[in-house]
Design a protein around this motif. Structure first.
Motif, mmCIF file in Angstrom:
data_model
loop_
_atom_site.group_PDB
_atom_site.id
_atom_site.type_symbol
_atom_site.label_atom_id
_atom_site.label_comp_id
_atom_site.label_asym_id
_atom_site.label_seq_id
_atom_site.Cartn_x
_atom_site.Cartn_y
_atom_site.Cartn_z
ATOM 1 N N MET A 1 -4.254 170.366 -30.021
ATOM 2 C CA MET A 1 -5.554 169.690 -29.925
ATOM 3 C C MET A 1 -6.456 170.475 -28.977
ATOM 4 O O MET A 1 -6.059 170.859 -27.889
ATOM 5 C CB MET A 1 -5.368 168.262 -29.403
ATOM 6 C CG MET A 1 -6.655 167.463 -29.343
ATOM 7 S SD MET A 1 -6.343 165.760 -28.822
ATOM 8 C CE MET A 1 -8.018 165.131 -28.769
ATOM 9 N N ALA A 2 -7.709 170.751 -29.410
ATOM 10 C CA ALA A 2 -8.635 171.534 -28.602
ATOM 11 C C ALA A 2 -9.172 170.704 -27.445
ATOM 12 O O ALA A 2 -9.250 169.477 -27.514
ATOM 13 C CB ALA A 2 -9.781 172.035 -29.475
ATOM 14 N N LEU A 3 -9.571 171.405 -26.388
ATOM 15 C CA LEU A 3 -10.156 170.745 -25.229
ATOM 16 C C LEU A 3 -11.469 170.081 -25.629
ATOM 17 O O LEU A 3 -12.316 170.703 -26.276
ATOM 18 C CB LEU A 3 -10.400 171.768 -24.116
ATOM 19 C CG LEU A 3 -10.917 171.204 -22.788
ATOM 20 C CD1 LEU A 3 -9.793 170.489 -22.052
ATOM 21 C CD2 LEU A 3 -11.478 172.333 -21.927
ATOM 22 N N GLN A 4 -11.632 168.811 -25.263
ATOM 23 C CA GLN A 4 -12.848 168.071 -25.582
ATOM 24 C C GLN A 4 -13.417 167.449 -24.309
ATOM 25 O O GLN A 4 -12.678 166.847 -23.541
ATOM 26 C CB GLN A 4 -12.571 166.960 -26.601
ATOM 27 C CG GLN A 4 -12.138 167.485 -27.965
ATOM 28 C CD GLN A 4 -11.943 166.358 -28.966
ATOM 29 O OE1 GLN A 4 -11.951 165.181 -28.603
ATOM 30 N NE2 GLN A 4 -11.754 166.709 -30.217
ATOM 31 N N VAL A 57 -12.256 163.758 -9.767
ATOM 32 C CA VAL A 57 -11.482 163.964 -10.995
ATOM 33 C C VAL A 57 -10.190 163.166 -10.883
ATOM 34 O O VAL A 57 -9.433 163.333 -9.924
ATOM 35 C CB VAL A 57 -11.175 165.460 -11.213
ATOM 36 C CG1 VAL A 57 -10.494 165.681 -12.552
ATOM 37 C CG2 VAL A 57 -12.444 166.294 -11.117
ATOM 38 N N LYS A 58 -9.924 162.312 -11.871
ATOM 39 C CA LYS A 58 -8.737 161.454 -11.839
ATOM 40 C C LYS A 58 -7.942 161.636 -13.123
ATOM 41 O O LYS A 58 -8.482 161.495 -14.209
ATOM 42 C CB LYS A 58 -9.145 159.984 -11.676
ATOM 43 C CG LYS A 58 -7.961 159.020 -11.686
ATOM 44 C CD LYS A 58 -8.363 157.607 -11.276
ATOM 45 C CE LYS A 58 -9.144 156.899 -12.331
ATOM 46 N NZ LYS A 58 -9.351 155.455 -12.002
ATOM 47 N N GLU A 59 -6.666 161.957 -12.976
ATOM 48 C CA GLU A 59 -5.780 162.105 -14.127
ATOM 49 C C GLU A 59 -5.211 160.754 -14.535
ATOM 50 O O GLU A 59 -4.676 160.021 -13.692
ATOM 51 C CB GLU A 59 -4.617 163.053 -13.798
ATOM 52 C CG GLU A 59 -4.919 164.509 -14.053
ATOM 53 C CD GLU A 59 -3.704 165.399 -13.840
ATOM 54 O OE1 GLU A 59 -3.732 166.537 -14.305
ATOM 55 O OE2 GLU A 59 -2.738 164.958 -13.192
ATOM 56 N N THR A 90 -10.343 165.484 -22.560
ATOM 57 C CA THR A 90 -9.087 165.278 -23.295
ATOM 58 C C THR A 90 -8.652 166.588 -23.952
ATOM 59 O O THR A 90 -9.382 167.585 -23.926
ATOM 60 C CB THR A 90 -9.269 164.183 -24.372
ATOM 61 O OG1 THR A 90 -10.348 164.571 -25.256
ATOM 62 C CG2 THR A 90 -9.616 162.844 -23.745
ATOM 63 N N GLY A 91 -7.452 166.586 -24.532
ATOM 64 C CA GLY A 91 -6.938 167.783 -25.208
ATOM 65 C C GLY A 91 -6.528 168.881 -24.260
ATOM 66 O O GLY A 91 -6.515 170.061 -24.638
ATOM 67 N N THR A 98 2.080 173.153 -22.732
ATOM 68 C CA THR A 98 2.517 171.801 -22.378
ATOM 69 C C THR A 98 1.312 170.859 -22.300
ATOM 70 O O THR A 98 0.329 171.180 -21.629
ATOM 71 C CB THR A 98 3.240 171.808 -21.023
ATOM 72 O OG1 THR A 98 4.283 172.779 -21.056
ATOM 73 C CG2 THR A 98 3.806 170.431 -20.719
ATOM 74 N N PRO A 99 1.360 169.699 -22.973
ATOM 75 C CA PRO A 99 0.230 168.760 -22.894
ATOM 76 C C PRO A 99 0.040 168.251 -21.463
ATOM 77 O O PRO A 99 1.001 167.975 -20.750
ATOM 78 C CB PRO A 99 0.652 167.620 -23.838
ATOM 79 C CG PRO A 99 1.702 168.212 -24.716
ATOM 80 C CD PRO A 99 2.414 169.234 -23.898
ATOM 81 N N LEU A 100 -1.213 168.165 -21.049
ATOM 82 C CA LEU A 100 -1.567 167.621 -19.738
ATOM 83 C C LEU A 100 -2.374 166.339 -19.921
ATOM 84 O O LEU A 100 -3.060 166.168 -20.922
ATOM 85 C CB LEU A 100 -2.391 168.633 -18.931
ATOM 86 C CG LEU A 100 -1.727 169.976 -18.633
ATOM 87 C CD1 LEU A 100 -2.715 170.894 -17.896
ATOM 88 C CD2 LEU A 100 -0.476 169.782 -17.785
ATOM 89 N N GLU A 101 -2.289 165.475 -18.934
ATOM 90 C CA GLU A 101 -3.017 164.211 -19.022
ATOM 91 C C GLU A 101 -4.525 164.437 -19.029
ATOM 92 O O GLU A 101 -5.018 165.348 -18.369
ATOM 93 C CB GLU A 101 -2.661 163.301 -17.839
ATOM 94 C CG GLU A 101 -1.403 162.490 -18.035
ATOM 95 C CD GLU A 101 -1.328 161.325 -17.065
ATOM 96 O OE1 GLU A 101 -0.941 160.217 -17.492
ATOM 97 O OE2 GLU A 101 -1.644 161.530 -15.874
ATOM 98 N N PRO A 102 -5.257 163.621 -19.760
ATOM 99 C CA PRO A 102 -6.728 163.679 -19.691
ATOM 100 C C PRO A 102 -7.202 163.308 -18.287
ATOM 101 O O PRO A 102 -6.425 162.823 -17.461
ATOM 102 C CB PRO A 102 -7.167 162.617 -20.711
ATOM 103 C CG PRO A 102 -5.996 162.437 -21.606
ATOM 104 C CD PRO A 102 -4.785 162.654 -20.749
#
Length: 411
Positions: A1-4, A57-59, A90-91, A98-102
């Motif tokens: 999934m691309a960065l959005q 910035v909050k994850e 997101t993304g 590795t997926p990271l939290e939005p």
């Protein structure tokens, strides 16, 4: 999934792209971060620089991030004191895929502090009472707007001093919910959570030695409930003032003053049945009224005089056709205040003969006239008007006052 990047302002995505979204927030390099005090949070939170903006910035997971972003935008539209939402990112993926939290991005509230930073030096109990008042104002305003917070606490609030006033701002809306109207049960549940959370947070401070020895954490937890209840009752009870009874408005302002609050804004709706008045409260610190009156009108007065004159100015402005708070096309408060000085204050003071004024300055004369109008209106059970009050004051009050001050002869 691309960065959005979903942002409220089309300029923000370009600024935010400069930040290292492929790195977990906890590992961001120091060159991106701004060393500002942070409160306690269940999530990883960092302050960063994005162009000229300082952002928080909050994850957190995508669904709550998008939900909180939407709620903060709703609160902004409703004019509720809360942090300003800028974007949701997101993304995110790490360098290894590795997926990271939005993340939720909000604008840093300049000049604000989390409550723990305010306790780095022992806070006086009087200041703590003012913070509880500010939090009570915030909670009442949220509930009036139909927002159930779900986690009211000191940790989820930022405090700021602005022109002598203490203001509380909502930081964490993750557990909140917006309704057309809150039930009594929903409000009471929110208030009980606030009581428990605040007592617990103050007990933690007490255990660390950061609490003034005269402060009882449990009592302060109950205090938020008391202050909230008094303020809610005074602000929400329905009042329709018939023609000629406008002194009843002043009675309500006095009750707000007795509760420790001032009127930041007053709105009057005219109808055939009478004038319906609503108030927006504000918590103020010593000297605020002097500074505010001087800024608006150029009048220099003592604190109690200034408070009284500002109340009269606010009441008068609410009756003007070009008074519309929040409307950029409406007359500015400074313009209306100048008109009040020219058309109301100066003619009223000049109506008092110089030989009867004694040592009273103009602000004290006007204050005395307003007090006299209040007492006469209460006695008559209708607003007698300023002209009548001035005539009675000159005829019946000033001569007696001068008689008591004049020497009766040699001792």
């Amino acid at each position: 999934m691309a960065l959005q990047i979903s942002a409220t302002n089309p300029e923000h995505p370009a600024l935010l792209l400069e930040l290292p979204w492929d790195t977990p927030l906890e590992e961001w390099p120091e060159k991106y971060l701004v060393p500002l005090p942070r409160g306690i949070s269940r999530h990883v939170v960092r302050y960063a620089q994005a162009g000229d903006e300082v952002i928080a910035v909050k994850e957190l997971a995508e669904r709550p991030a998008l939900r909180e972003y939407g709620l903060l935008r709703d609160l902004d539209r409703l004019g509720i004191p809360a942090v300003d939402p800028l974007a949701v990112v997101t993304g995110r993926t790490g360098r290894t895929g590795t997926p990271l939290e939005p993340v939720l991005v909000t604008r840093h509230l300049r000049g604000s502090l989390p409550y723990r930073s305010m306790f780095e030096t022992t806070m006086r109990p009087a200041t703590m009472h003012r913070l509880m008042d500010a939090l009570a104002v915030l909670l009442v305003r949220l509930h009036l707007a139909g927002f159930a917070w779900g986690d009211c606490s000191l940790s989820n609030t930022l405090f700021r001093r602005d022109a002598g006033a203490y203001a509380a701002y909502l930081v964490d809306a993750e557990t909140g919910d917006l309704h057309p109207r809150l039930s009594t049960g929903q409000r009471e549940y929110d208030l009980e959570l606030a009581r428990v959370n605040i007592s617990g947070e103050l007990l933690d401070l007490e255990a660390s030695g950061a609490l003034h020895p005269s402060v009882d954490p449990v009592e302060f937890g109950h205090e938020i409930c008391t202050r909230y209840g008094d303020l809610w009752q005074e602000l929400t009870r329905t009042s329709v003032y018939p023609a000629g009874k406008s002194h009843y408005m002043e009675r309500r302002i006095r009750r707000l003053n007795d509760l420790g609050f001032d009127v930041a804004e007053m709105q009057i709706e005219h109808s055939a049945q009478g004038d319906t008045v609503t108030f927006v409260p504000k918590v103020v610190d010593a000297g605020h009224h002097q500074r505010q009156l001087l800024r608006l009108t150029g009048l220099d007065a003592e604190e109690n005089q200034a408070r009284r004159l500002l109340n009269d100015l606010e009441s008068w402005m609410a009756t003007q056709d070009d008074y519309a708070p929040g409307d950029p096309l409406a007359a500015r408060p400074e313009v209306l205040a100048h008109r009040w000085v020219r058309d109301v204050f100066r003619p009223t003071v000049r109506a008092v003969p110089p030989e009867l004024r004694g040592t009273m300055d103009p602000a004290e004369i006007y204050h005395e006239l307003l007090e006299h109008r209040w007492y006469l209106s209460e006695r008559a059970q209708h607003d007698i008007g300023l002209d009548t009050a001035v005539a009675d004051y000159i005829r019946n009050v000033l001569p007696r006052a001068r008689a008591t001050l004049e020497p009766t002869g040699p001792e």
